[in-house]
Design a protein around this motif. Sequence first.
Motif, mmCIF file in Angstrom:
data_model
loop_
_atom_site.group_PDB
_atom_site.id
_atom_site.type_symbol
_atom_site.label_atom_id
_atom_site.label_comp_id
_atom_site.label_asym_id
_atom_site.label_seq_id
_atom_site.Cartn_x
_atom_site.Cartn_y
_atom_site.Cartn_z
ATOM 1 N N MET A 57 0.849 -1.190 0.000
ATOM 2 C CA MET A 57 0.000 0.000 0.000
ATOM 3 C C MET A 57 0.882 1.236 0.000
ATOM 4 S SD MET A 57 -3.270 -0.870 2.451
ATOM 5 C CE MET A 57 -4.247 -2.348 2.151
ATOM 6 N N ALA A 58 0.293 2.360 -0.398
ATOM 7 C CA ALA A 58 1.027 3.624 -0.452
ATOM 8 C C ALA A 58 0.055 4.768 -0.219
ATOM 9 C CB ALA A 58 1.712 3.787 -1.806
ATOM 10 N N PRO A 59 0.536 5.885 0.304
ATOM 11 C CA PRO A 59 -0.335 7.059 0.447
ATOM 12 C C PRO A 59 -0.739 7.608 -0.919
ATOM 13 C CG PRO A 59 1.616 7.247 1.848
ATOM 14 C CD PRO A 59 1.862 6.109 0.910
ATOM 15 N N ILE A 60 -1.952 8.092 -1.017
ATOM 16 C CA ILE A 60 -2.402 8.707 -2.266
ATOM 17 C C ILE A 60 -1.560 9.944 -2.574
ATOM 18 C CG2 ILE A 60 -4.151 10.181 -1.181
ATOM 19 C CD1 ILE A 60 -4.431 8.367 -4.587
ATOM 20 N N ALA A 61 -0.884 10.489 -1.559
ATOM 21 C CA ALA A 61 -0.040 11.670 -1.741
ATOM 22 C C ALA A 61 1.273 11.359 -2.455
ATOM 23 C CB ALA A 61 0.260 12.309 -0.384
ATOM 24 N N ASP A 62 1.611 10.081 -2.611
ATOM 25 C CA ASP A 62 2.859 9.706 -3.293
ATOM 26 C C ASP A 62 2.720 10.017 -4.780
ATOM 27 O OD1 ASP A 62 5.077 8.491 -4.455
ATOM 28 O OD2 ASP A 62 5.049 6.791 -3.074
ATOM 29 N N GLU A 63 3.456 11.012 -5.240
ATOM 30 C CA GLU A 63 3.313 11.496 -6.616
ATOM 31 C C GLU A 63 3.730 10.476 -7.666
ATOM 32 O OE1 GLU A 63 4.514 15.697 -7.358
ATOM 33 O OE2 GLU A 63 5.208 15.619 -5.279
ATOM 34 N N ALA A 64 4.489 9.471 -7.271
ATOM 35 C CA ALA A 64 4.985 8.494 -8.244
ATOM 36 C C ALA A 64 3.935 7.461 -8.630
ATOM 37 C CB ALA A 64 6.214 7.786 -7.681
ATOM 38 N N LEU A 65 2.838 7.397 -7.866
ATOM 39 C CA LEU A 65 1.901 6.280 -7.997
ATOM 40 C C LEU A 65 0.457 6.740 -8.106
ATOM 41 C CD1 LEU A 65 3.298 4.217 -4.994
ATOM 42 C CD2 LEU A 65 3.892 3.864 -7.389
ATOM 43 N N ARG A 66 -0.324 5.911 -8.755
ATOM 44 C CA ARG A 66 -1.781 5.985 -8.693
ATOM 45 C C ARG A 66 -2.301 4.553 -8.617
ATOM 46 N NH1 ARG A 66 -1.498 10.556 -12.581
ATOM 47 N NH2 ARG A 66 -1.424 9.016 -14.260
ATOM 48 N N PRO A 67 -3.558 4.363 -8.218
ATOM 49 C CA PRO A 67 -4.102 2.996 -8.198
ATOM 50 C C PRO A 67 -4.078 2.387 -9.596
ATOM 51 C CG PRO A 67 -5.552 4.507 -7.021
ATOM 52 C CD PRO A 67 -4.540 5.351 -7.725
ATOM 53 N N PHE A 68 -3.837 1.091 -9.660
ATOM 54 C CA PHE A 68 -3.863 0.405 -10.953
ATOM 55 C C PHE A 68 -5.284 0.496 -11.505
ATOM 56 C CE2 PHE A 68 -3.741 -3.209 -13.879
ATOM 57 C CZ PHE A 68 -2.533 -2.955 -14.520
ATOM 58 N N PRO A 69 -5.456 0.987 -12.745
ATOM 59 C CA PRO A 69 -6.795 1.351 -13.244
ATOM 60 C C PRO A 69 -7.661 0.174 -13.698
ATOM 61 C CG PRO A 69 -5.158 1.819 -14.922
ATOM 62 C CD PRO A 69 -4.395 1.351 -13.707
ATOM 63 N N LEU A 70 -8.028 -0.656 -12.749
ATOM 64 C CA LEU A 70 -8.977 -1.724 -13.046
ATOM 65 C C LEU A 70 -10.393 -1.160 -13.150
ATOM 66 C CD1 LEU A 70 -7.828 -4.480 -10.510
ATOM 67 C CD2 LEU A 70 -7.426 -4.487 -12.976
ATOM 68 N N LEU A 71 -11.261 -1.904 -13.785
ATOM 69 C CA LEU A 71 -12.693 -1.659 -13.707
ATOM 70 C C LEU A 71 -13.285 -2.635 -12.699
ATOM 71 C CD1 LEU A 71 -13.555 -1.374 -17.521
ATOM 72 C CD2 LEU A 71 -13.172 0.499 -15.898
ATOM 73 N N LYS A 72 -14.421 -2.285 -12.143
ATOM 74 C CA LYS A 72 -15.057 -3.209 -11.206
ATOM 75 C C LYS A 72 -15.377 -4.539 -11.888
ATOM 76 C CE LYS A 72 -17.059 0.185 -8.039
ATOM 77 N NZ LYS A 72 -18.303 0.685 -7.402
ATOM 78 N N GLU A 73 -15.616 -4.481 -13.199
ATOM 79 C CA GLU A 73 -15.919 -5.701 -13.949
ATOM 80 C C GLU A 73 -14.715 -6.640 -14.031
ATOM 81 O OE1 GLU A 73 -16.618 -2.621 -14.944
ATOM 82 O OE2 GLU A 73 -18.799 -2.687 -14.624
ATOM 83 N N ASP A 74 -13.514 -6.116 -13.755
ATOM 84 C CA ASP A 74 -12.316 -6.957 -13.776
ATOM 85 C C ASP A 74 -12.212 -7.829 -12.530
ATOM 86 O OD1 ASP A 74 -11.303 -5.924 -16.221
ATOM 87 O OD2 ASP A 74 -10.541 -4.162 -15.163
ATOM 88 N N LEU A 75 -12.940 -7.473 -11.491
ATOM 89 C CA LEU A 75 -12.869 -8.204 -10.232
ATOM 90 C C LEU A 75 -13.790 -9.420 -10.273
ATOM 91 C CD1 LEU A 75 -12.932 -5.110 -7.849
ATOM 92 C CD2 LEU A 75 -10.930 -6.404 -8.616
#
Length: 305
Positions: free
Chosen positions: A218-236
Motif C-alpha cells: 500500500m502507499a499514500p495517495i499523496a505519493d506522486e509516483a503512484l496511482r491505483p492500478f486502473p482496473l474496472l469493477k468488472e475486472d474483479l
Amino acid sequence: MGILGNTRWLYPQACDNRQNVKIYQVFRTLFDDHELITNVTRAGLMRPTKDVYFPSLGKTEDRQNWKTMSNWLHLDMNPLTGRTTTYGFEYTAESHFEPSDDPLSAQNKSTNNGMRVRKLQAILALVDCRQQDGGFHAVPGFQHYIATWTKSNHKLCLRSNQSSDPTTVQIPWDDPIREHIQCMPIRKGSLLVWDSRLPHGNYPNSSNQMRIIQYLHMAPIADEALRPFPLLKEDLPETFQLTELGEKLYGFKSWESDLAQHRFQEQKNPEILCQVNYERLERAIMKDRCDTKTKNRSPVVEPTD
C-alpha cells in the motif's frame, strides 16, 4: 525466485485481502496516513524439494532441480536515481523498464522520491512459512546506511539504471552486507512489511511443504509516483464483495481530502491503460479456453449393478 509469474492475482480471496481492515490498519499506522491505495500484483510460491511424496510413484523423492536461486538479494529501488518499483500500481512518470536519461539529477524529479518518501512493501503468508520452507530474507537496518552504500556503489547504480529493470539493483555476490542477511519465517496469516530501501530476496525451499505468499503493498495517495492500478469493477471476481474501504483502496472512489480528490481526477497513463486492456483480453481468452474444456469434458458414467 519463488515469484508466481507476472499474472495479477484476481482471485476472490486475494482481492479481499487487499481490502482487509487489519492489513489496512498496519499500513495506516506505519505511514501515519489514512488515505492509502493498494497495488494489484501477484503471488509467490515455492515447491517442496525434499522428501516429496509422488502418489503415481508410491514413494518420496527429492527434487533439487525445483530449488530456486540461492542468496538472491536486491533493492526494489535505485538509490542513485531515487526511482522505486511501481509494480502493481499505475506509474505517473517513466515506465517501470525505462532508464532515467540523466541519472545523476534524476532525484530532482518529484516522482523519483524513493530516498525522500517512505516506501513499504509486504508479503502475506497464506500458509505457515517455516525457515526450512524457503522464503524471505533481508538485511535489517540497511536503510540507515544506504546513502553511504550508494556512494561506494555509484557505478553499480549507474549500470542498474541502464539495465532492463532500472528500478532494481542486484546486490553483488561479494558485497559484505551479505554477511548480515537474516532469514524471516512467518506464520500463516501474518503480514511481513519492509522498507523499500532494504536489500531483500528469497532463499530456496529445503522441505516437503509448499511455501505460498501474496505480495501486498500500500502507499499514500499523496505519493506522486503512484496511482491505483486502473482496473474496472468488472475486472474483479463476480463473487468478490467490494467494501467501502476497498472502493477507496482500489481507486474506484476518492478519499476526502482536496489532494486526494485532485489526484482522483488526474488523467490516466495511456501506456498503463493499454496494458490493462491487454491483460483483460488475455483473461477473457483464458476463461474461454477453460469454459470450452469444461464443456467438452466427457461426462462421468456411474457404474450400474
